[in-house]
Motif scaffolding. Structure first.
Motif, PDB file in Angstrom:
ATOM      1  N   LEU A   5      39.325   7.963  30.494  1.00 49.26           N
ATOM      2  CA  LEU A   5      38.076   7.347  30.933  1.00 49.26           C
ATOM      3  C   LEU A   5      38.211   6.778  32.334  1.00 49.26           C
ATOM      4  O   LEU A   5      37.312   6.934  33.178  1.00 49.26           O
ATOM      5  CB  LEU A   5      37.677   6.241  29.944  1.00 49.26           C
ATOM      6  CG  LEU A   5      36.381   5.488  30.226  1.00 49.26           C
ATOM      7  CD1 LEU A   5      35.183   6.445  30.132  1.00 49.26           C
ATOM      8  CD2 LEU A   5      36.204   4.338  29.233  1.00 49.26           C
TER       9      LEU A   5
ATOM     10  N   SER B  50      43.073   5.496  27.427  1.00 51.05           N
ATOM     11  CA  SER B  50      42.174   4.875  28.408  1.00 51.05           C
ATOM     12  C   SER B  50      42.137   5.652  29.713  1.00 51.05           C
ATOM     13  O   SER B  50      41.112   5.656  30.415  1.00 51.05           O
ATOM     14  CB  SER B  50      42.630   3.433  28.687  1.00 51.05           C
ATOM     15  OG  SER B  50      42.562   2.645  27.530  1.00 51.05           O
TER      16      SER B  50
ATOM     17  N   LEU C 290      33.414   0.248  28.752  1.00 46.59           N
ATOM     18  CA  LEU C 290      32.680   0.518  27.509  1.00 46.59           C
ATOM     19  C   LEU C 290      31.725  -0.609  27.148  1.00 46.59           C
ATOM     20  O   LEU C 290      30.633  -0.365  26.609  1.00 46.59           O
ATOM     21  CB  LEU C 290      33.678   0.739  26.368  1.00 46.59           C
ATOM     22  CG  LEU C 290      34.516   2.031  26.444  1.00 46.59           C
ATOM     23  CD1 LEU C 290      35.590   2.019  25.367  1.00 46.59           C
ATOM     24  CD2 LEU C 290      33.626   3.263  26.308  1.00 46.59           C
TER      25      LEU C 290
END
Length: 422
Positions: free
Chosen positions: A88, A85, A151
Motif C-alpha cells: 500500500l 503494508s 486506511l
C-alpha cells in the motif's frame, strides 16, 4: 544460592508476610525506582562467601504467561504486517514522487533519521533494549503506521469532518493528521507493552520505543515531502533545500516528541504491570501527542515566532525530561546493586564501577588495555539487567518468575566477573 521457595518471613509469592517490609535507608533513591514497603525483601545472600555461580550461566526460561518470553512472536508478526503494508505504501509514494524523487527523498531522509536514531541509542545506553524489538518499532513506524493512517483517514474524515465545522484543508492538517497519525503510531507502543512487557517496564523504555517508532514514521513521511519537492517543482534544487531545512534541520524531532509523550505516560503505567491500566494509559497518553501534533501543524504565517516561542521551549523541556529520567535510572541501579553488595555479591568499589558513568568509563578503559573489553561490556550490561530484575521483584510483579531470572542473572554475573578478573 537462591531458590524459588519462600524465605523466612515471606508468603508463597515471595512477598514479605505480615509484619515485614521495613524499608532500609535509601531503598527508594528516586521516584523511578520506588518500592512499597510491603514488597521489599533482602537480596539473596551469597552464602559461599565467594563469587560462585548459583546456577549454570544459561538464559532463563521464563514461563510467566503472555508476553513474558520477551515478545518472541511479536517481531515476526510485525515484519509480516510491515511487508503487507509495503504493497500500500510504496505505490502511494512512487505515484507522488516518481522514481527520481523517491530515490532523492530516500537518501535525504536518512540524515534526519540518523539524528533521531543516534539520540535513541544515547538514551538507551544505560539498559539497552533488544535490537529485534527496536527494529520492530522502526518498521512499525515506517510501514505499518503509515498504512494504518492511509486506511483510517478517509473514514475519519467522513465521520469527523462535517462535525468539526472546518474547511477540509484546515481539518485535514489540524485535526485529521494529528489524530489518525498519533493513533497509528501509538498502536505500536501498545503492542510492545502488551506482548513484550519484560522489555517495556518504565518511562525510559517508553521514550526509547516511541522515538524509534516516530523516527520510522518521519522517515517515510520525509521521503514523500522531499520526493514531491523534486517531482512537482520547476526549481527542484531550491524547493528541496527549503523543505529539507524545515523538516530535516528545524524539526527532525517533531514526531519523536509528539509520540514520546505517549511513550512516557505508557511507561509509567507499565510500572504497575496491569493490562487494564496499560490500555487506559494508551487512551490517555495519545491525547497530548495529538495536541502537540495539532499545535505544530497549526503554525501559520507567524511560523518563525511560534517556533521560537513555543516549539523550541517544548524541545528543551523534552531534553530536560530525558536527562532527568537518565539520572533517576542510574540512581536506582546503583541502589539495587548496593543491596546485592550487602548480600555478598559485589564489593562497594565494584558497585561504584558498575553503576556510575565515571566508574564504567574507567572500567572499560582498563579492560580494553588488558584485552578484556568485550567481557567488561558484558559485565556492565549484566549488572544493569540484574538491578532491573530486582526492581521488578521489589515492585511485586510476577515475583516467582523474576526470582528465577534473578538466579540466572547472578550466575551470569559470577561467570562474567571471573572472565574479567582472569
Amino acid at each position: 544460592m537462591t531458590t524459588n521457595e519462600p524465605r523466612p518471613g515471606q508468603d508463597q509469592h515471595g512477598r514479605p508476610s505480615s509484619g515485614q517490609g521495613q524499608l532500609p535507608q535509601q531503598a527508594n533513591p528516586t521516584w523511578l525506582g520506588h518500592v512499597e514497603p510491603v514488597y521489599y525483601q533482602q537480596a539473596p545472600a551469597n552464602n559461599s562467601g565467594r563469587f560462585q555461580p548459583a546456577l549454570p550461566p544459561a538464559a532463563p526460561t521464563v514461563t510467566g504467561g503472555r508476553g513474558s518470553a520477551g515478545g518472541s512472536g511479536l517481531v515476526p508478526a510485525g515484519f509480516f504486517l510491515a511487508f503487507m503494508s509495503l504493497f500500500l505504501v510504496l505505490p502511494f509514494l512512487l505515484e507522488r514522487t516518481g522514481i527520481a524523487g523517491f530515490v532523492v527523498g530516500f537518501i535525504a531522509s536518512l540524515i534526519p533519521l540518523g539524528t533521531v536514531l543516534l539520540t535513541v541509542l544515547f538514551i538507551d545506553r544505560w539498559e539497552p533494549e533488544p535490537r529485534p524489538l527496536l527494529l520492530f518499532a522502526f518498521v512499525w513506524g515506517a510501514a505499518v503506521s503509515i498504512a494504518v493512517t492511509m486506511l483510517l483517514q478517509p473514514y475519519f474524515s467522513l465521520v469527523a469532518g462535517p462535525v468539526s465545522g472546518l474547511d477540509y484543508a484546515t481539518f485535514a492538517v489540524t485535526v485529521q493528521a494529528p489524530v489518525v497519525e498519533e493513533f497509528a503510531k501509538s498502536l505500536g507502543l501498545l503492542s510492545l507493552l502488551l506482548f513484550a512487557p519484560r522489555h517495556f517496564d518504565g518511562p525510559v523504555d517508553g521514550v526509547v520505543f516511541a522515538f524509534t517508532i516516530a523516527a520510522g514514521f518521519a522517515f517515510t513521511e520525509n521521503i514523500l515531502y522531499f520526493g514531491r519537492a523534486i517531482a512537482e517543482s520547476s526549481d527542484p534544487g531550491t524547493d528541496l533545500a527549503v523543505v529539507f531545512f524545515l523538516r530535516g534541520v528545524m524539526s527532525p524531532f517533531a514526531h519523536a516528541i509528539f509520540t514520546g509523550t505517549t511513550g512516557l505516560i505508557m511507561g509509567f503505567a507499565a510500572r504497575r504491570g496491569n493490562d487494564g491500566l496499560v490500555v487506559l494509559a494508551f487512551v490517555v497518553g495519545v491525547v497530548p501527542s495529538m495536541v502537540l501534533h495539532s499545535g505544530w501543524n497549526s503554525m501559520g504565517q507567524d511560523f518563525l515566532g511560534q517556533y521560537l516561542l513555543v516549539q523550541v521551549p517544548i524541545f528543551l523541556l523534552a531534553v530536560l525530561v530525558i536527562a532527568w529520567l537518565r539520572v533517576a535510572e542510574r540512581r536506582f541501579t546503583r541502589q539495587r546493586l548496593r543491596e546485592y553488595a550487602a548480600a555478598g555479591w559485589f564489593t562497594v568499589a565494584e558497585v561504584d564501577m558498575l553503576a556510575t558513568t565515571g566508574g564504567r568509563r574507567n572500567a572499560l578503559r582498563w579492560a580494553k588495555s588488558v584485552g578484556r573489553g568485550a567481557q567488561m561490556k558484558a559485565l556492565l550490561r549484566a549488572a544493569t539487567r540484574l538491578a532491573f530484575t530486582r526492581q521488578r521483584i521489589l515492585s511485586g510483579r510476577d515475583v516467582p518468575t523474576y526470582q528465577l531470572e534473578e538466579q540466572h542473572r547472578l550466575a551470569e554475573i559470577a561467570a562474567l566477573r571471573a572472565a574479567v578478573v582472569g
